[in-house]
Design a protein around this motif. Structure first.
Motif, PDB file in Angstrom:
ATOM      1  N   GLU A   1      51.340  38.579  21.694  1.00  0.00           N
ATOM      2  CA  GLU A   1      50.070  38.977  21.078  1.00  0.00           C
ATOM      3  C   GLU A   1      48.911  38.143  21.616  1.00  0.00           C
ATOM      4  N   VAL A   2      49.145  36.846  21.729  1.00  0.00           N
ATOM      5  CA  VAL A   2      48.093  35.981  22.264  1.00  0.00           C
ATOM      6  C   VAL A   2      47.749  36.388  23.689  1.00  0.00           C
ATOM      7  N   GLU A   3      48.765  36.709  24.473  1.00  0.00           N
ATOM      8  CA  GLU A   3      48.537  37.112  25.861  1.00  0.00           C
ATOM      9  C   GLU A   3      47.777  38.438  25.938  1.00  0.00           C
ATOM     10  N   ARG A   4      48.083  39.369  25.024  1.00  0.00           N
ATOM     11  CA  ARG A   4      47.412  40.673  25.028  1.00  0.00           C
ATOM     12  C   ARG A   4      46.030  40.625  24.391  1.00  0.00           C
ATOM     13  N   GLY A   5      45.810  39.610  23.566  1.00  0.00           N
ATOM     14  CA  GLY A   5      44.539  39.522  22.868  1.00  0.00           C
ATOM     15  C   GLY A   5      44.569  40.103  21.472  1.00  0.00           C
ATOM     16  N   THR A   6      45.753  40.527  21.004  1.00  0.00           N
ATOM     17  CA  THR A   6      45.863  41.010  19.630  1.00  0.00           C
ATOM     18  C   THR A   6      46.010  39.822  18.682  1.00  0.00           C
ATOM     19  N   ASP A   7      45.851  40.088  17.404  1.00  0.00           N
ATOM     20  CA  ASP A   7      45.883  39.041  16.391  1.00  0.00           C
ATOM     21  C   ASP A   7      47.317  38.845  15.916  1.00  0.00           C
ATOM     22  N   PRO A   8      47.930  37.677  16.193  1.00  0.00           N
ATOM     23  CA  PRO A   8      49.329  37.477  15.798  1.00  0.00           C
ATOM     24  C   PRO A   8      49.525  37.299  14.302  1.00  0.00           C
ATOM     25  N   GLN A   9      48.427  37.245  13.545  1.00  0.00           N
ATOM     26  CA  GLN A   9      48.534  37.146  12.092  1.00  0.00           C
ATOM     27  C   GLN A   9      48.219  38.470  11.400  1.00  0.00           C
TER      28      GLN A   9
ATOM     29  N   ASP B   1      47.973  45.072  12.371  1.00  0.00           N
ATOM     30  CA  ASP B   1      47.166  46.142  12.959  1.00  0.00           C
ATOM     31  C   ASP B   1      45.818  45.558  13.362  1.00  0.00           C
ATOM     32  N   THR B   2      45.758  45.003  14.560  1.00  0.00           N
ATOM     33  CA  THR B   2      44.568  44.274  14.996  1.00  0.00           C
ATOM     34  C   THR B   2      43.321  45.138  14.966  1.00  0.00           C
TER      35      THR B   2
ATOM     36  N   TRP C   1      50.521  49.829  13.780  1.00  0.00           N
ATOM     37  CA  TRP C   1      50.818  48.431  14.066  1.00  0.00           C
ATOM     38  C   TRP C   1      50.733  48.173  15.569  1.00  0.00           C
ATOM     39  N   ASP C   2      50.398  46.940  15.906  1.00  0.00           N
ATOM     40  CA  ASP C   2      50.255  46.578  17.315  1.00  0.00           C
ATOM     41  C   ASP C   2      51.529  46.885  18.103  1.00  0.00           C
ATOM     42  N   GLY C   3      52.678  46.526  17.536  1.00  0.00           N
ATOM     43  CA  GLY C   3      53.934  46.778  18.240  1.00  0.00           C
ATOM     44  C   GLY C   3      54.195  48.252  18.457  1.00  0.00           C
TER      45      GLY C   3
ATOM     46  N   ALA D   1      48.142  54.681  23.708  1.00  0.00           N
ATOM     47  CA  ALA D   1      47.674  53.895  22.565  1.00  0.00           C
ATOM     48  C   ALA D   1      47.239  52.511  23.031  1.00  0.00           C
ATOM     49  N   ASP D   2      46.230  51.980  22.377  1.00  0.00           N
ATOM     50  CA  ASP D   2      45.697  50.666  22.722  1.00  0.00           C
ATOM     51  C   ASP D   2      45.552  49.867  21.433  1.00  0.00           C
ATOM     52  N   PRO D   3      46.280  48.748  21.297  1.00  0.00           N
ATOM     53  CA  PRO D   3      46.203  47.975  20.049  1.00  0.00           C
ATOM     54  C   PRO D   3      44.871  47.271  19.842  1.00  0.00           C
ATOM     55  N   LEU D   4      43.979  47.361  20.838  1.00  0.00           N
ATOM     56  CA  LEU D   4      42.661  46.742  20.708  1.00  0.00           C
ATOM     57  C   LEU D   4      41.548  47.777  20.554  1.00  0.00           C
ATOM     58  N   ARG D   5      41.925  49.062  20.416  1.00  0.00           N
ATOM     59  CA  ARG D   5      40.943  50.125  20.188  1.00  0.00           C
ATOM     60  C   ARG D   5      41.469  51.082  19.120  1.00  0.00           C
ATOM     61  N   TYR D   6      40.535  51.654  18.361  1.00  0.00           N
ATOM     62  CA  TYR D   6      40.917  52.661  17.377  1.00  0.00           C
ATOM     63  C   TYR D   6      41.523  53.876  18.078  1.00  0.00           C
ATOM     64  N   ASP D   7      42.668  54.329  17.567  1.00  0.00           N
ATOM     65  CA  ASP D   7      43.324  55.531  18.076  1.00  0.00           C
ATOM     66  C   ASP D   7      43.558  56.504  16.929  1.00  0.00           C
ATOM     67  N   VAL D   8      43.336  57.797  17.197  1.00  0.00           N
ATOM     68  CA  VAL D   8      43.658  58.859  16.244  1.00  0.00           C
ATOM     69  C   VAL D   8      44.532  59.870  16.974  1.00  0.00           C
ATOM     70  N   TYR D   9      45.678  60.196  16.386  1.00  0.00           N
ATOM     71  CA  TYR D   9      46.587  61.172  16.976  1.00  0.00           C
ATOM     72  C   TYR D   9      46.643  62.417  16.100  1.00  0.00           C
ATOM     73  N   VAL D  10      46.488  63.569  16.754  1.00  0.00           N
ATOM     74  CA  VAL D  10      46.501  64.853  16.051  1.00  0.00           C
ATOM     75  C   VAL D  10      47.466  65.791  16.769  1.00  0.00           C
ATOM     76  N   GLU D  11      48.477  66.259  16.051  1.00  0.00           N
ATOM     77  CA  GLU D  11      49.334  67.309  16.606  1.00  0.00           C
ATOM     78  C   GLU D  11      48.662  68.649  16.346  1.00  0.00           C
ATOM     79  N   VAL D  12      48.495  69.430  17.409  1.00  0.00           N
ATOM     80  CA  VAL D  12      47.859  70.740  17.304  1.00  0.00           C
ATOM     81  C   VAL D  12      48.927  71.815  17.440  1.00  0.00           C
TER      82      VAL D  12
END
Length: 430
Positions: free
Chosen positions: A199-207, A210-211, A217-219, A231-242
């Motif tokens: 997490e530290v290496e990726r820049g996500t919050d290890p505490q 869901d950074t 979750w980041d994982g 998916a990017d744990p450092l950006r908001y993602d929304v998934y929609v099945e159409v």
């Protein structure tokens, strides 16, 4: 009497008869401050000041130190009594002067520790405990060199004083405690599927699981690329099945406009960027055509049959022919309906009607309702006052949510969405 005793007796008799001494009680031949008679009684050599050769005169041992003048090492600690008294300052009557679990001799000859200091390296652990219990170096406060004293590791943090990285997560114990605030005994402090070091290496919050706060979750975002592509744990993602009924569709251009509106959202991400990554994932299933679909009566069974991404954090969108107009009580043609996580949109032949309706219902699916602002799902405010796709006065080709910057009657849809952000269940990713 042995020969030596006979000689001593004759010597004393000669002193008395010659008048040199009046009594034998004061005769001290060897100068050890012990009269001959006393030496004979205690078994020491009246002709040798230091009978046991330990560096202390017999008189000193008896009268001053209480040691045994016949035994060089009274306490059996490996050090001669004289060495203890004159060199090390240890107690010749106590094998372990500082009571640290190591004999004085072992401290001097084997470990190099101080026999008068129970904690030679001042790390909070007794020398004996370091040697016999923990295997740490009693001369080094921080045996493993991780920045934490051995005593801190054992008594305060529960970490291994012999391992720089107790939980093997890629971060030193000291860095976890002092820099990142993570648990040095647990590889994945926030239990999000990524170890603290990763997490530290990726820049996500290890505490924080869901950074970016998007409900994934980041994982999950890192490891479930088959279900959560890009998916990017450092950006908001929304998934929609159409899912689309036979003969109905959400056009690619209109879907692209919705995606672009989210990409331009004034929502800040942990990586310093702004925007939301919207992912439309189209199902391969073709749903049998129905001339009219009810949100409450028909959609649940369709969703339970065809929703491929249930449990993976996806919103569900069905593009149908038309919607049962009795649902919602509007008395007019209903273009779409939604509840958090589920959307039903009618395929409208008018340009942008289907796309803008999808944008509108996606606002509801994410949690935006009339309870947040009276202009949502109403004609209370003009489009100029509240320029949002959530306003029933919005033109069909308008896709955007409002940001609250258009006057005193405007509402910040994006801020409300970010605050109340809804992500469907992710139980199959956990």
């Amino acid at each position: 009497m042995n020969t030596r005793g006979v000689l001593v007796g004759l010597f004393l008799l000669g002193l008395l008869t010659s008048g040199v001494v009046a009594t034998t009680n004061v005769v001290d031949i060897d100068g050890d401050a012990t009269p001959i008679v006393a030496e004979l009684e205690q078994g020491t050599d009246p002709f040798a000041a230091d009978t046991d050769g330990d560096g202390l005169d017999d008189g000193e041992e008896v009268d001053e130190y209480g040691t045994d003048p016949l035994v060089a090492d009274t306490d059996g600690d490996g050090l001669a009594d004289g060495v203890e008294v004159t060199t090390h300052g240890t107690n010749p009557l106590v094998a372990d002067t500082d009571r640290d679990g190591l004999t004085d001799g072992a401290e001097i000859d084997e470990y190099g520790t101080a026999p008068t200091d129970s904690d030679s390296d001042d790390d909070g652990l007794r020398d004996g405990a370091e040697v016999d219990e923990y295997g740490t170096d009693p001369l080094a406060a921080d045996t493993d060199g991780d920045g934490l004293d051995d005593g801190e590791e054992v008594d305060e943090y529960g970490t291994d004083p012999l391992a720089v990285d107790t939980d093997d997560d890629g971060l030193t114990d000291e860095a976890e405690i002092d820099e990142y605030g993570t648990d040095p005994t647990v590889a994945d402090t926030d239990d999000d599927g990524l170890e603290d070091g990763a997490e530290v290496e990726r820049g996500t919050d290890p505490q924080r699981r869901d950074t970016d706060g998007d409900g994934l979750w980041d994982g999950m975002e890192v490891h479930a690329s088959d279900r959560l592509p890009d998916a990017d744990p450092l950006r908001y993602d929304v998934y929609v099945e159409v899912d689309e009924m036979s003969g109905q569709s959400l056009g690619w251009l209109e879907a692209g406009r919705v995606t672009n509106e989210f990409a331009d959202a004034p929502i800040e991400n942990p990586d310093g960027s702004t925007g939301v990554d919207l992912h439309f994932v189209r199902s391969d299933d073709t749903i049998p055509h129905a001339s009219s679909t009810s949100f409450d009566d028909d959609l649940p069974s369709i969703k339970s049959t065809y929703f491929d991404n249930e449990g993976y954090g996806y919103h569900y969108l069905l593009i149908a022919d038309s919607i049962d107009s009795d649902q919602g009580g509007y008395g007019t043609v209903v273009l779409g309906q939604a509840r958090p996580g589920t959307m039903l949109v009618a395929d409208d032949s008018r340009s942008d009607a289907t796309g803008s309706t999808v944008m509108h219902e996606l606002g509801h699916s994410l949690g935006l309702t009339n309870r947040d602002f009276g202009g949502v799902d109403s004609q209370t405010y003009s489009f100029a006052e509240y320029p949002s796709v959530m306003n029933y006065n919005a033109p069909l080709d308008h896709y955007g949510f409002s940001d609250g910057s258009n006057g005193p009657l405007d509402h910040d849809d994006w801020a409300t969405i970010e605050r109340d952000w809804y992500t469907p269940g992710t139980y199959l990713l956990e």
